[in-house]
Design a protein around this motif. Structure first.
Motif, mmCIF file in Angstrom:
data_model
loop_
_atom_site.group_PDB
_atom_site.id
_atom_site.type_symbol
_atom_site.label_atom_id
_atom_site.label_comp_id
_atom_site.label_asym_id
_atom_site.label_seq_id
_atom_site.Cartn_x
_atom_site.Cartn_y
_atom_site.Cartn_z
ATOM 1 N N VAL A 170 0.825 -1.210 0.000
ATOM 2 C CA VAL A 170 0.000 0.000 0.000
ATOM 3 C C VAL A 170 0.858 1.259 0.000
ATOM 4 O O VAL A 170 0.416 2.312 -0.465
ATOM 5 C CB VAL A 170 -0.988 0.009 1.187
ATOM 6 N N HIS A 171 2.092 1.164 0.503
ATOM 7 C CA HIS A 171 3.006 2.309 0.391
ATOM 8 C C HIS A 171 3.279 2.604 -1.077
ATOM 9 O O HIS A 171 3.210 3.767 -1.512
ATOM 10 C CB HIS A 171 4.315 2.014 1.116
ATOM 11 N N ASN A 172 3.586 1.544 -1.841
ATOM 12 C CA ASN A 172 3.844 1.734 -3.269
ATOM 13 C C ASN A 172 2.611 2.265 -3.988
ATOM 14 O O ASN A 172 2.717 3.106 -4.892
ATOM 15 C CB ASN A 172 4.302 0.411 -3.893
ATOM 16 N N ILE A 173 1.449 1.784 -3.577
ATOM 17 C CA ILE A 173 0.207 2.277 -4.177
ATOM 18 C C ILE A 173 -0.010 3.744 -3.814
ATOM 19 O O ILE A 173 -0.378 4.576 -4.654
ATOM 20 C CB ILE A 173 -0.993 1.429 -3.712
ATOM 21 N N SER A 174 0.257 4.077 -2.554
ATOM 22 C CA SER A 174 -0.008 5.428 -2.070
ATOM 23 C C SER A 174 0.835 6.490 -2.769
ATOM 24 O O SER A 174 0.388 7.624 -2.964
ATOM 25 C CB SER A 174 0.224 5.498 -0.552
ATOM 26 N N ILE A 175 2.064 6.136 -3.149
ATOM 27 C CA ILE A 175 2.938 7.116 -3.796
ATOM 28 C C ILE A 175 2.911 7.007 -5.310
ATOM 29 O O ILE A 175 3.625 7.728 -5.996
ATOM 30 C CB ILE A 175 4.387 6.965 -3.295
ATOM 31 N N SER A 176 2.093 6.091 -5.831
ATOM 32 C CA SER A 176 1.981 5.933 -7.277
ATOM 33 C C SER A 176 1.292 7.159 -7.876
ATOM 34 O O SER A 176 0.271 7.623 -7.345
ATOM 35 C CB SER A 176 1.182 4.668 -7.607
ATOM 36 N N PRO A 177 1.821 7.703 -8.978
ATOM 37 C CA PRO A 177 1.213 8.888 -9.603
ATOM 38 C C PRO A 177 -0.231 8.657 -10.022
ATOM 39 O O PRO A 177 -1.046 9.581 -10.025
ATOM 40 C CB PRO A 177 2.104 9.140 -10.821
#
Length: 298
Positions: free
Chosen positions: A97-104
C-alpha cells in the motif's frame, strides 16, 4: 579492506592484525589467501566484524598460527530485529500500500487488499544459537507457536549468565516436519557445506502455499527464490543484486517478495558495539590472552 587496501598495507610496517569490515563491503569480500599470509609474517589475528566467516579458509589460516575472531554477541539483537521486521513486512500490506499510495496514478486503495495475521501463527526457525533464541523470544510476544530444527536438540540456553528454559519452542528432529507446519519459516544458520542450498525446490514444495520463507543467514542457503512461497530476504545469492533491467522488472512485478540489502545489523548501537567487541578480541590477541570470540576450524 579491499584487495587493493590489503596490498597497500604491505608498503608500510607489516601489520599484526587485519580488520575485515564485512558489513561495509556489501558483497565485495577481500581475498585472504596463502600468498597474502606468507607476506605478513607478523600477523597474529584476523578480526572479522559480524558472525559469518564462510569467506575465510579457517584451516589454511590456522596453519600460519593466525587466529580468527568474530563478533557474535553484539549482532544477535539487531539480526533478530530484522528477522521479525521482515516477517511483519511480508505478513502485512504496508509495503504494497506504500507503493500504491505514492503511485502517480493512485486514486483510491482497493478494499480487498488483505494481510496475514501474525498473532497465533506458527513460527519455524531453522538453526540454533543466540540469534534463534532472540527471535523466539520476540515471537512469543506475538503469541506464536514456535518450532525449531537443528542438528541437536537443546532444552536450555544461556541468558544473562543464568540457565533458563528455552522459550517454550518445540524441537522438530526433521526439517520436513517444520516446513510442513510453519506459517513463517526463518533461516538462521551459518553457511557450511551442510547448509549450502539447504532449501531447494523440494523443500519449498513442502511448505504451505500461504507460508513465508524469511532468510537472514546467507543467500546461498536457499535457491529458487523468485518463485513459489512468499519470500522476505535480507540476503541474496549475489550481493548486491545485479542491476539488470530485466531482473528489476521481474522483482517489481512480484508481490510475494520483500528484499533488504543485507543490512540487518546496521544500527547505530550495533555498529558501535561490534567495534568494541572487535577491539576486545584484538587487544587480547596482541597481549597473548584468551580471545573472547575466537573462531576455530571445524
Amino acid at each position: 579492506p579491499s584487495d587493493c587496501g590489503l596490498k597497500a598495507l604491505l608498503k608500510g610496517e607489516l601489520p599484526a592484525i587485519l580488520i575485515l569490515d564485512i558489513g561495509g563491503t556489501h558483497g565485495v569480500l577481500p581475498t585472504i589467501d596463502r600468498e597474502l599470509l606468507e607476506s605478513l609474517p607478523n600477523l597474529k589475528v584476523i578480526a572479522n566484524s559480524g558472525v559469518g566467516v564462510d569467506h575465510l579458509d579457517l584451516k589454511m589460516i590456522s596453519s600460519f598460527v593466525v587466529k580468527v575472531t568474530n563478533t557474535p554477541h553484539t549482532v544477535a539483537d539487531p539480526t533478530a530485529d530484522i528477522g521479525i521486521a521482515l516477517m511483519l513486512a511480508s505478513a502485512g500490506i504496508q509495503v504494497e500500500v506504500h507503493n500504491i499510495s505514492i503511485s502517480p496514478g493512485m486514486d483510491y486503495c482497493e478494499a480487498d487488499i488483505l494481510g496475514v495475521k501474525v498473532a497465533g501463527a506458527t513460527q519455524g526457525i531453522v538453526g540454533m544459537g543466540n540469534i534463534r533464541y532472540k527471535i523466539a523470544m520476540r515471537a512469543k510476544a506475538f503469541e506464536m507457536n514456535i518450532l525449531y530444527h537443528n542438528r541437536t536438540q537443546r532444552n536450555y540456553v544461556r541468558n544473562i549468565g543464568q540457565e533458563e528454559q528455552a522459550d517454550s519452542a518445540t524441537y522438530c528432529k526433521k526439517i520436513d516436519s517444520l516446513l510442513q507446519q510453519a506459517d513463517f519459516v526463518m533461516l538462521v544458520v551459518s553457511l557450511t557445506p551442510q547448509t549450502h542450498k539447504l532449501i531447494r525446490k523440494r523443500e519449498l514444495e513442502l511448505m504451505k502455499p500461504t507460508a513465508t520463507l524469511i532468510n537472514i543467514s546467507r543467500g546461498t542457503v536457499q535457491i529458487h527464490w523468485l518463485t513459489g512461497v512468499i519470500r522476505a530476504l535480507d540476503v541474496t545469492s549475489l550481493e548486491p543484486l545485479p542491476r539488470l533491467p530485466s531482473l528489476s522488472c521481474i522483482v517489481k512485478k512480484l508481490k510475494n517478495i520483500v528484499i533488504t540489502p543485507h543490512l540487518g545489523i546496521k544500527t547505530d548501537k550495533a555498529t558501535y558495539m561490534i567495534t568494541e567487541e572487535g577491539v576486545e578480541n584484538i587487544l587480547a590477541a596482541l597481549n597473548g590472552l584468551p580471545l573472547p570470540s575466537e573462531v576455530l576450524p571445524s
